[in-house]
Every structure is written in C-alpha cells, then in structure tokens.
Design a protein around this motif. Structure first.
Motif, PDB file in Angstrom:
ATOM      1  N   ARG A   1       0.834  -1.210   0.000  1.00 37.51           N
ATOM      2  CA  ARG A   1       0.000   0.000   0.000  1.00 37.51           C
ATOM      3  C   ARG A   1       0.866   1.255   0.000  1.00 37.51           C
TER       4      ARG A   1
ATOM      5  N   ASN B   1       2.453   1.592  -3.496  1.00 41.65           N
ATOM      6  CA  ASN B   1       1.450   2.002  -4.470  1.00 41.65           C
ATOM      7  C   ASN B   1       1.084   3.477  -4.303  1.00 41.65           C
ATOM      8  N   GLY B   2       1.002   3.920  -3.068  1.00 40.22           N
ATOM      9  CA  GLY B   2       0.711   5.334  -2.815  1.00 40.22           C
ATOM     10  C   GLY B   2       1.822   6.238  -3.312  1.00 40.22           C
TER      11      GLY B   2
ATOM     12  N   ASP C   1       3.865   5.516  -5.836  1.00 45.43           N
ATOM     13  CA  ASP C   1       3.807   5.494  -7.292  1.00 45.43           C
ATOM     14  C   ASP C   1       2.712   6.409  -7.828  1.00 45.43           C
ATOM     15  N   ALA C   2       1.622   6.535  -7.076  1.00 44.98           N
ATOM     16  CA  ALA C   2       0.487   7.347  -7.530  1.00 44.98           C
ATOM     17  C   ALA C   2       0.823   8.831  -7.625  1.00 44.98           C
ATOM     18  N   THR C   3       1.916   9.254  -6.995  1.00 45.79           N
ATOM     19  CA  THR C   3       2.290  10.676  -7.024  1.00 45.79           C
ATOM     20  C   THR C   3       3.070  11.045  -8.292  1.00 45.79           C
TER      21      THR C   3
ATOM     22  N   LYS D   1      10.360   5.444  -8.184  1.00 44.53           N
ATOM     23  CA  LYS D   1       9.584   6.576  -8.696  1.00 44.53           C
ATOM     24  C   LYS D   1      10.307   7.328  -9.804  1.00 44.53           C
TER      25      LYS D   1
ATOM     26  N   THR E   1       9.997   5.325 -12.916  1.00 44.32           N
ATOM     27  CA  THR E   1       8.637   5.423 -13.461  1.00 44.32           C
ATOM     28  C   THR E   1       8.430   6.762 -14.148  1.00 44.32           C
TER      29      THR E   1
END
Length: 311
Positions: A39, A42-43, A45-47, A207, A210
């Motif tokens: 979690r 994933n949080g 990566d979402a940024t 990150k 990505t």
C-alpha cells in the motif's frame, strides 16, 4: 582509487539531491506486513503522474523540436547509465514494431554498451569521454536529437552526451528527477520531474524510473504522432512481424474504414500488408501503387494523402 576528500565531496553532493533523501518515517518499513508495504509503495507510485503533469509545457516544447528535426531526417538518441540507460534502450527498441521506424532512427545508448543492460559496468557512468565516443560512433548530425537521461541529473555520461551533441549543433534534451540539475542546464530543453524521495533511500529505479518511463513514452509516441505515424489513435505504421501483429493490422484497417473482411484482405494483399496504404486504398478509392505514391508525396501523413486522393 577514489580519494577520501573526493568521496566526502560526492557524499555531500548526493545528500542535497531529492532523489537521495532519507525518509525517517519509513525506517521501520521492513517490520511492516507485506500488504502494508505494498500500500505504501502504491501510494508513492500514484504521485508520479502529477509530477510529470507539472512539466507538460517543457515536454511538449521538446517534442515539437524533436519532431521538426526528425521530419528532416534526423534521429532520436537516448543516452543514459544504469536504469536510465536501460529505459532509453527499451523505448528505442519498441519503436520499430510499433511505428515501423528503421532501427537507426531511434537509438538507445547505455554507458558500458549492450552488456550493461543486464550487468553493472563499473565506472562507465562516470565518463563523459565514453559518451562522446559512443555518439561519434553514430556519426552524429545537426538534425539529430540527443536526450540525456539521469535520475540524479549529475551523471557524467548523460551530461557528456548532451555537451558533445550540443557542440555539434544537434538538439539536446536533459531529463532528470532533481531540480536545478547540471543535466538540464547543459541541454537546450531541460525536463526535471521531481517525484520526491524514494521508498528505499536512493533507489531511483522506483519513482524516478517510473517518471522517466512516462516521459520517454511521451517523447517517442507524440513525436511519432506528429510525424504521421498514426491515424487518430490507430497505429497505422505497425509492422506485422508475427501472427498477433497481423491480426492487429486487420483490426486497425477495420476500425479505420469499417470495411468488410473480404475488402480488408484484398487491400492488405494489394499493399504488401502495409496498414496505412491499405486504409488509403479503401477510403481513397485508389489502387496500391497510387496509395504508395500519395503517401510518399504527403511524407507519410495519411490524412494529407486522403485529402489528395481523387475521391
């Protein structure tokens, strides 16, 4: 052997980089349940997309400049070390099957050469001269574009590639993940995607990797759109090199034309399987040789060729 003063200077420099920052709130991450670590990751990566969104004007300006050069016959060259270099090689290698480009049109250079894709080549990233030699081996021209890629923005190989290219009149782009980077400063177009410190301190394959992948996706894909390699959102220059891609070719022709299967098969047969040409024969009402001529005269832009077709 690295001297102690040099080591301390480098350590101090790394400590100023956002991508190298230590996050004390994650110091006990190894004691958390696996689901909680997932979690957290994933949080994080979402940024990344938001960090990319903040630099869209710079990305778009670089793409327009790249497309102008490539329309004149220039090449797109990525240059990086480690993860950054691997991402560049990956993006370059996917252009021929997706956009039917020649392998020489989009090139990925990684410090240390092809073996560095799977093995760490010690010291390769520290050499500006190595980058210059790699670009010299390509016979770099003024219409080419060199994109230096480095998470830290300080990797000598990436900076050296940009400096060599700019000195020879080529277009240069510097893609990094830290503000005020030497790489961005050295390039015509600086793109700095600041996604913040990593989940694992300094692990810029996360990150930062990505973020770089997202930007490289944009650089190559939108450049190819500008060059007429697509028709709407259809990959009309796809190279049908296997059964899956042959099936995709038929589907693309069907989506673009709404034609029946039999007509699609005839069109592909008349154009040696070239999707763009097949679409033009159907929508433009021309034969295969005429479709080829119209596309050549329109520099491969299907919409322009359709406008010039007799129908």
């Amino acid at each position: 052997m690295t001297s102690m003063p040099h080591y301390r200077s480098l350590q101090a420099e790394l400590e100023t980089l956002t991508t190298e920052a230590f996050r004390p709130e994650l110091a006990e991450i190894d004691r958390l349940p696996t689901l909680e670590i997932a979690r957290l990751m994933n949080g994080e990566d979402a940024t990344v997309p938001a960090a990319v969104a903040a630099r869209l004007p710079q990305i778009a300006a670089a793409i327009d400049a790249i497309a102008d050069r490539m329309a004149r016959g220039g090449r797109l060259v990525y240059a990086g070390a480690g993860t950054a270099g691997r991402l560049g090689v990956l993006d370059a290698s996917e252009c021929p099957p997706t956009f039917n480009t020649d392998p020489s049109e989009v090139v990925g250079l990684i410090a240390g050469g092809p073996s560095a894709m799977v093995t760490s080549i010690e010291g390769a990233e520290d050499s500006k001269e190595l980058a210059a030699g790699d670009l010299a081996g390509l016979g770099l021209r003024a219409d080419d574009t060199v994109v230096g890629v480095s998470a830290s923005g300080r990797t000598p190989y990436a900076i050296g590639a940009v400096e060599y290219a700019r000195a020879r009149g080529a277009l240069t782009v510097g893609l990094s993940c830290n503000s005020d980077s030497a790489l961005a400063a050295a390039a015509d177009h600086g793109i700095e995607i600041v996604a913040g410190p990593e989940l694992l301190t300094g692990s810029t394959r996360l990150k930062a990797g990505t973020a770089q992948k997202l930007v490289l996706n944009m650089l190559s894909t939108i450049t190819m759109i500008r060059l007429g390699k697509t028709y709407g959102n259809l990959m009309v220059d796809v190279r049908a090199s296997n059964e899956k891609l042959r099936a995709r070719s038929r589907r693309i022709v069907a989506l673009a034309t709404g034609a029946a299967d039999e007509e699609i098969e005839r069109a592909l047969a008349a154009t040696d399987g070239e999707v763009k040409n097949a679409i033009l024969t159907i929508l433009g009402g021309v034969d295969g040789p005429t479709a080829a001529r119209l596309l050549e005269e329109s520099d491969g832009h299907l919409r322009a060729a359709l406008a010039a077709a007799p129908r």
